[in-house]
Write a protein that holds these residues in place. Structure first.
Motif, PDB file in Angstrom:
ATOM      1  N   GLY A   1    -135.445 -18.696  -0.954  1.00  0.00           N
ATOM      2  CA  GLY A   1    -135.484 -17.539  -1.844  1.00  0.00           C
ATOM      3  C   GLY A   1    -136.533 -16.513  -1.464  1.00  0.00           C
ATOM      4  N   CYS A   2    -137.166 -16.691  -0.317  1.00  0.00           N
ATOM      5  CA  CYS A   2    -138.271 -15.799   0.042  1.00  0.00           C
ATOM      6  C   CYS A   2    -138.204 -15.432   1.524  1.00  0.00           C
ATOM      7  CB  CYS A   2    -139.606 -16.471  -0.287  1.00  0.00           C
ATOM      8  SG  CYS A   2    -141.020 -15.373  -0.091  1.00  0.00           S
ATOM      9  N   PRO A   3    -137.481 -14.348   1.838  1.00  0.00           N
ATOM     10  CA  PRO A   3    -137.300 -13.941   3.244  1.00  0.00           C
ATOM     11  C   PRO A   3    -138.625 -13.675   3.952  1.00  0.00           C
ATOM     12  CG  PRO A   3    -135.882 -12.643   1.781  1.00  0.00           C
ATOM     13  CD  PRO A   3    -136.791 -13.449   0.903  1.00  0.00           C
ATOM     14  N   GLY A   4    -139.614 -13.195   3.209  1.00  0.00           N
ATOM     15  CA  GLY A   4    -140.910 -12.910   3.814  1.00  0.00           C
ATOM     16  C   GLY A   4    -141.547 -14.160   4.392  1.00  0.00           C
ATOM     17  N   CYS A   5    -141.536 -15.234   3.593  1.00  0.00           N
ATOM     18  CA  CYS A   5    -142.115 -16.495   4.044  1.00  0.00           C
ATOM     19  C   CYS A   5    -141.283 -17.098   5.175  1.00  0.00           C
ATOM     20  CB  CYS A   5    -142.213 -17.496   2.892  1.00  0.00           C
ATOM     21  SG  CYS A   5    -143.606 -17.175   1.799  1.00  0.00           S
ATOM     22  N   LEU A   6    -139.958 -16.996   5.045  1.00  0.00           N
ATOM     23  CA  LEU A   6    -139.085 -17.540   6.075  1.00  0.00           C
ATOM     24  C   LEU A   6    -139.379 -16.885   7.423  1.00  0.00           C
ATOM     25  CD1 LEU A   6    -136.727 -19.418   6.718  1.00  0.00           C
ATOM     26  CD2 LEU A   6    -135.178 -17.535   6.192  1.00  0.00           C
TER      27      LEU A   6
ATOM     28  N   GLU B   1    -137.171 -25.101  -0.270  1.00  0.00           N
ATOM     29  CA  GLU B   1    -136.597 -24.425  -1.434  1.00  0.00           C
ATOM     30  C   GLU B   1    -137.192 -23.028  -1.576  1.00  0.00           C
ATOM     31  OE1 GLU B   1    -134.163 -25.276  -3.809  1.00  0.00           O
ATOM     32  OE2 GLU B   1    -133.725 -26.639  -2.168  1.00  0.00           O
ATOM     33  N   HIS B   2    -138.486 -22.915  -1.366  1.00  0.00           N
ATOM     34  CA  HIS B   2    -139.134 -21.612  -1.454  1.00  0.00           C
ATOM     35  C   HIS B   2    -138.601 -20.670  -0.370  1.00  0.00           C
ATOM     36  CE1 HIS B   2    -142.430 -18.759  -2.323  1.00  0.00           C
ATOM     37  NE2 HIS B   2    -142.349 -18.502  -1.028  1.00  0.00           N
ATOM     38  N   LEU B   3    -138.449 -21.189   0.835  1.00  0.00           N
ATOM     39  CA  LEU B   3    -138.012 -20.345   1.949  1.00  0.00           C
ATOM     40  C   LEU B   3    -136.613 -19.781   1.719  1.00  0.00           C
ATOM     41  CD1 LEU B   3    -139.324 -22.319   5.059  1.00  0.00           C
ATOM     42  CD2 LEU B   3    -140.353 -20.361   3.923  1.00  0.00           C
TER      43      LEU B   3
ATOM     44  N   LYS C   1    -145.708 -20.792  -5.010  1.00  0.00           N
ATOM     45  CA  LYS C   1    -146.044 -19.421  -4.663  1.00  0.00           C
ATOM     46  C   LYS C   1    -146.289 -19.284  -3.161  1.00  0.00           C
ATOM     47  CE  LYS C   1    -147.857 -17.851  -9.013  1.00  0.00           C
ATOM     48  NZ  LYS C   1    -148.837 -18.358  -9.956  1.00  0.00           N
ATOM     49  N   CYS C   2    -146.196 -18.035  -2.693  1.00  0.00           N
ATOM     50  CA  CYS C   2    -146.386 -17.763  -1.264  1.00  0.00           C
ATOM     51  C   CYS C   2    -147.745 -18.290  -0.790  1.00  0.00           C
ATOM     52  CB  CYS C   2    -146.285 -16.267  -1.000  1.00  0.00           C
ATOM     53  SG  CYS C   2    -144.636 -15.608  -1.340  1.00  0.00           S
ATOM     54  N   LYS C   3    -148.754 -18.129  -1.618  1.00  0.00           N
ATOM     55  CA  LYS C   3    -150.091 -18.572  -1.207  1.00  0.00           C
ATOM     56  C   LYS C   3    -150.182 -20.086  -1.074  1.00  0.00           C
ATOM     57  CE  LYS C   3    -152.820 -14.658  -2.675  1.00  0.00           C
ATOM     58  NZ  LYS C   3    -153.555 -14.065  -3.777  1.00  0.00           N
TER      59      LYS C   3
HETATM   60 ZN   LIG Z   1    -142.902 -16.713  -0.242  1.00  0.00          ZN
END
Ligand SMILES: [Zn+2]
Length: 79
Positions: free
Chosen positions: A32-37, A28-30, A2-4
């Motif tokens: 699929g998650c433009p916000g975190c990237l 792997e998370h990044l 998760k983002c957190k």
């Molecule tokens: Zn995220």
């Protein structure tokens, strides 16, 4: 992941202090998650700027304020 969870270990990730397995999970998370990237990029840049301003003492405050801003945006997303 998760983002957190990303948030909790992000500073270690940026510093290159994480084990390979954790790095891999973040990457792997990044994907699929433009916000975190975007946040990781912002975080890196903030550290570079802080580093440029004061080479011997990269500001912990800068790291903290960037992390807090991201934590806030995560919480808004979750609710
Ligand atoms: Zn995220």
């Amino acid at each position: 992941m998760k983002c957190k969870e990303i948030l909790d270990i992000l500073s270690d990730y940026v510093d290159g202090e994480l084990a390979d397995e954790q790095c891999h999970r973040i990457q792997e998370h990044l994907k699929g998650c433009p916000g975190c990237l975007e946040f990781v990029e912002t975080f890196r840049r903030s550290l570079e700027i802080a580093h440029d301003l004061d080479e011997k003492h990269p500001s912990e405050d800068v790291c903290l304020s960037v992390l807090q801003a991201f934590r806030k945006s995560c919480e808004q997303k979750d609710s």
